[in-house]
Design an enzyme around this catalytic site. Structure first.
Site, short mmCIF file in Angstrom:
data_model
loop_
_atom_site.label_atom_id
_atom_site.label_comp_id
_atom_site.label_asym_id
_atom_site.label_seq_id
_atom_site.Cartn_x
_atom_site.Cartn_y
_atom_site.Cartn_z
N LYS A 163 -2.35 -2.13 6.37
CA LYS A 163 -3.17 -3.17 5.75
C LYS A 163 -4.02 -3.88 6.79
O LYS A 163 -5.13 -4.28 6.52
CB LYS A 163 -2.33 -4.15 4.93
N CYS A 198 -2.98 -4.26 21.48
CA CYS A 198 -1.82 -3.70 20.79
C CYS A 198 -2.12 -2.24 20.45
O CYS A 198 -3.16 -1.94 19.86
CB CYS A 198 -1.56 -4.48 19.49
N LYS A 252 -3.01 5.57 11.37
CA LYS A 252 -1.94 5.04 10.52
C LYS A 252 -2.57 4.23 9.39
O LYS A 252 -3.43 3.39 9.63
CB LYS A 252 -1.03 4.12 11.34
N HIS A 276 4.13 1.63 2.11
CA HIS A 276 5.35 0.96 1.61
C HIS A 276 5.95 1.75 0.45
O HIS A 276 7.17 1.92 0.36
CB HIS A 276 5.04 -0.46 1.13
N HIS A 324 -2.21 -2.16 16.38
CA HIS A 324 -3.23 -2.92 15.64
C HIS A 324 -4.58 -3.02 16.35
O HIS A 324 -5.55 -3.51 15.78
CB HIS A 324 -2.70 -4.33 15.33
N HIS A 361 0.85 -1.20 0.00
CA HIS A 361 0.00 0.00 0.00
C HIS A 361 0.88 1.24 0.00
O HIS A 361 2.11 1.15 -0.06
CB HIS A 361 -1.00 -0.02 1.15
N CYS A 409 2.25 -9.53 20.24
CA CYS A 409 1.32 -9.16 19.16
C CYS A 409 1.73 -9.92 17.90
O CYS A 409 2.81 -9.66 17.36
CB CYS A 409 1.32 -7.66 18.88
N CYS A 463 2.44 -7.50 14.87
CA CYS A 463 3.73 -6.80 14.93
C CYS A 463 4.87 -7.80 14.95
O CYS A 463 6.02 -7.42 14.75
CB CYS A 463 3.89 -5.99 16.21
O1 ME8 Z 1 7.44 -3.90 9.70
N1 ME8 Z 1 3.06 5.42 6.78
O2 ME8 Z 1 7.00 -4.70 7.59
P1 ME8 Z 1 5.70 -3.89 7.17
C1 ME8 Z 1 4.36 5.42 6.48
N2 ME8 Z 1 8.71 -6.60 7.91
N3 ME8 Z 1 5.09 4.32 6.26
C2 ME8 Z 1 4.46 3.15 6.34
C3 ME8 Z 1 3.09 3.05 6.64
C4 ME8 Z 1 2.38 4.26 6.86
N4 ME8 Z 1 1.09 4.30 7.12
N5 ME8 Z 1 2.76 1.76 6.63
C5 ME8 Z 1 3.88 1.06 6.34
C6 ME8 Z 1 7.67 -4.64 8.78
N6 ME8 Z 1 4.91 1.90 6.15
C7 ME8 Z 1 8.85 -5.57 8.85
C8 ME8 Z 1 10.12 -4.77 8.61
S1 ME8 Z 1 12.78 -4.55 8.35
C9 ME8 Z 1 14.10 -5.47 8.74
C10 ME8 Z 1 11.40 -5.56 8.69
C11 ME8 Z 1 6.29 1.52 5.79
O3 ME8 Z 1 5.19 -4.52 5.93
C12 ME8 Z 1 7.29 2.02 6.82
O4 ME8 Z 1 8.58 2.01 6.25
O5 ME8 Z 1 4.78 -3.75 8.32
C13 ME8 Z 1 7.20 0.96 7.87
O6 ME8 Z 1 8.29 0.97 8.76
C14 ME8 Z 1 7.17 -0.28 7.00
O7 ME8 Z 1 6.38 0.11 5.85
C15 ME8 Z 1 6.55 -1.48 7.70
O8 ME8 Z 1 6.28 -2.46 6.76
#
Ligand code: ME8
Length: 498
Positions: A295, A143, A292, A20, A146, A17, A125, A128
């Protein structure tokens, strides 16, 4: 010089989304800017495929985790080029080469004495994939991110001796005040460290979807340790990469995963005797209706739909312009359309089409190779250096703002000098040459500096100016590129929606 920038690797429990897309776009701007400086750049993004977030989502769909990972990893991989992201590699944590590095590094951490067997009991969680302390949870044991009810876990695990790094982490923060930015996040991480570090589970016994622990095959590694190591493992097998590029120059992350990157990650690297990254930059959340965008909450904007309608450049611009990089910010279709019309179409698009049209009309398409108007020296003279300095500090919105001030300055300059008046008077032909050439060079400078933000539009614009060079040197006010040769034609850069 080398520059190594990373995004988080995204969970494949659902489709990508806008959140990302945001981090990937920001990392891409930095990567492209550093390439303009002639540095050896490596830009990494990818997917995090193990652990409960993925296993649970697959279970709910009645499919195997690997099948879900394969399906969604492709969506994340496909998003990058659609955003015009120039990543050099796309890592998946199910890559066997990555898994082997995880096993090797974590076995070394154990040999170094930082792993022991114990029992974990506490809140967890599964979305998370995070163990939560009592003071981190909302009322009703929920959480805070979430809003789901947390589970109470009791498990025999191997633990990572995080507490052994208490004083080394405090020293790191004292010695390197730019290790984590912005300052609020630095303070947050430091106060977490100062509150006293507790050891954390390194492995999971209950889960099977993960990297197997080499010294005890009944366990898999806790997904965060597997995931963090991607930043290092990728360099060992990505084409064109090499471990000599370690440490990373910048890890870009959202604020949701601060603790993992600002506390666990440096401790893990110390335990493995690897160098620490230079900077962790933490951006805020994109908010939709004050929450926030996520997904799991279901309130997401689809980046593919925005790109289809307006193009990737417009999305890149909007996100870095409207939401100060490093802070939270609301996004909406209305705000997007306003920026598109008023800034991209009216300010940059019109400046470009007017300037080219006047050079074609009054000078048969050839801007004269004459000295520029000294009045703009102050605005444009040190601009490239200022932009580079801001981007060095990951001030991506700040850098875009100083460039945009010059776009506006050029628009004012057109109005002040009114070339259409000068064109009526043959005695003012030299003045007209100077004004037109000043505009063309000004346009070239802003285009080169905007190139990391708007790669497609600036390619077209620089193409029409007959400029092939995209390096930062071409953003020098003193360079004469684009003068003395015939300019091409330009279709509207940002067509207005009907
Ligand atoms: O946390 N606003 O993956 P994830 C801004 N796999 N950035 C956002 C966002 C939002 N609303 N939503 C997501 C994970 N992001 C782990 C990470 S790293 C070694 C492992 C972005 O799919 C932002 O960069 O939940 C956030 O930190 C990341 O997506 C989390 O992606």
């Amino acid at each position: 010089m080398s520059f190594y920038v990373t995004t988080p690797i995204y969970y494949v429990n659902a489709a990508p989304h806008l959140g990302h897309a945001y981090t990937t776009i920001a990392a891409d701007v930095m990567a492209r800017h550093h390439r303009q400086r002639g540095e050896q750049v490596f830009f990494l993004t990818g997917t995090d495929e193990h652990g409960e977030p993925v296993a649970d989502a697959a279970h709910a769909l009645g499919i195997e985790p690997q099948a879900l990972a394969d399906r969604n990893a492709e969506r994340f991989r496909a998003l990058a080029p659609q955003l015009h992201a120039s990543n050099d590699f796309f890592i998946r944590t199910t890559d066997p080469q990555h898994e082997a590095v995880v096993q090797e590094v974590l076995a070394r951490v154990r040999e170094n004495g930082y792993v022991y067997e114990g029992t974990y009991e506490g809140w967890y969680c599964p979305r998370c994939a995070d163990f939560k302390a009592e003071n981190e949870i909302d009322a009703g044991n929920r959480c805070p991110i979430h809003h789901i009810e947390l589970t109470r876990e009791r498990e025999e695990n191997y633990f990572f001796k995080l507490s052994a790094f208490q004083s080394q982490l405090e020293e790191l923060y004292a010695q390197r005040e730019d290790f984590v930015a912005p300052r609020t996040r630095y303070n947050e991480a430091l106060s977490f460290i100062r509150s006293g570090l507790r050891d954390v589970p390194l492995t999971r016994h209950k889960l099977t979807w993960g990297v197997q622990v080499p010294w005890d095959p009944e366990h898999v590694f806790y997904v965060w340790f597997d995931a963090l190591l991607n930043y290092y493992s990728a360099l060992t097998y990505a084409p064109g990469a090499d471990v000599s590029m370690w440490p990373a120059s910048y890890h870009l992350i959202g604020k949701d995963i601060l603790r993992f990157h600002a506390v666990y990650w440096p401790a893990l690297l110390m335990a493995a005797q690897l160098e620490l990254p230079q900077h962790v930059f933490v951006h805020g959340f994109l908010l939709l209706d004050g929450e926030k965008m996520s997904k799991s909450l279901g309130n997401v904007l689809d980046p593919f739909a925005v790109i289809e309608r307006y193009g990737a450049d417009a999305l890149r611009f909007y996100l870095l312009r409207d939401v100060p990089f490093g802070q939270d910010g609301s996004v909406s279709t209305a705000a997007f359309e306003l920026r598109y019309e008023s800034e991209l179409a009216n300010e940059l698009g019109n400046l470009a089409s007017r300037t080219l049209a006047m050079v074609h009309r009054y000078r048969d398409g050839v801007p004269a190779a004459v000295a520029l108007d000294g009045e703009l020296d102050g605005d444009f003279g040190g601009l490239a250096r200022e932009v580079a300095w801001l981007i060095d500090g990951a001030e991506l919105t700040g850098a875009l703002e100083v460039i945009w001030q010059r776009v506006r300055r050029l628009n004012r300059y057109v109005e002040e000098r009114a070339p259409w008046q000068l064109a009526k008077d043959d005695a003012r032909a030299q003045e007209l040459d100077r004004v037109l050439s000043t505009l063309v060079v000004g346009l070239r400078v802003v285009s080169v500096l905007l190139h990391p933000y708007l790669p497609e539009a600036t390619d077209r614009l620089l193409g029409a100016l007959g400029v092939e060079d995209r390096s930062l040197a071409c953003a020098a006010w003193s360079s004469t590129q684009a003068l003395g040769a015939r300019l091409g034609e330009l279709e509207p850069l940002f067509p207005k929606s009907s």
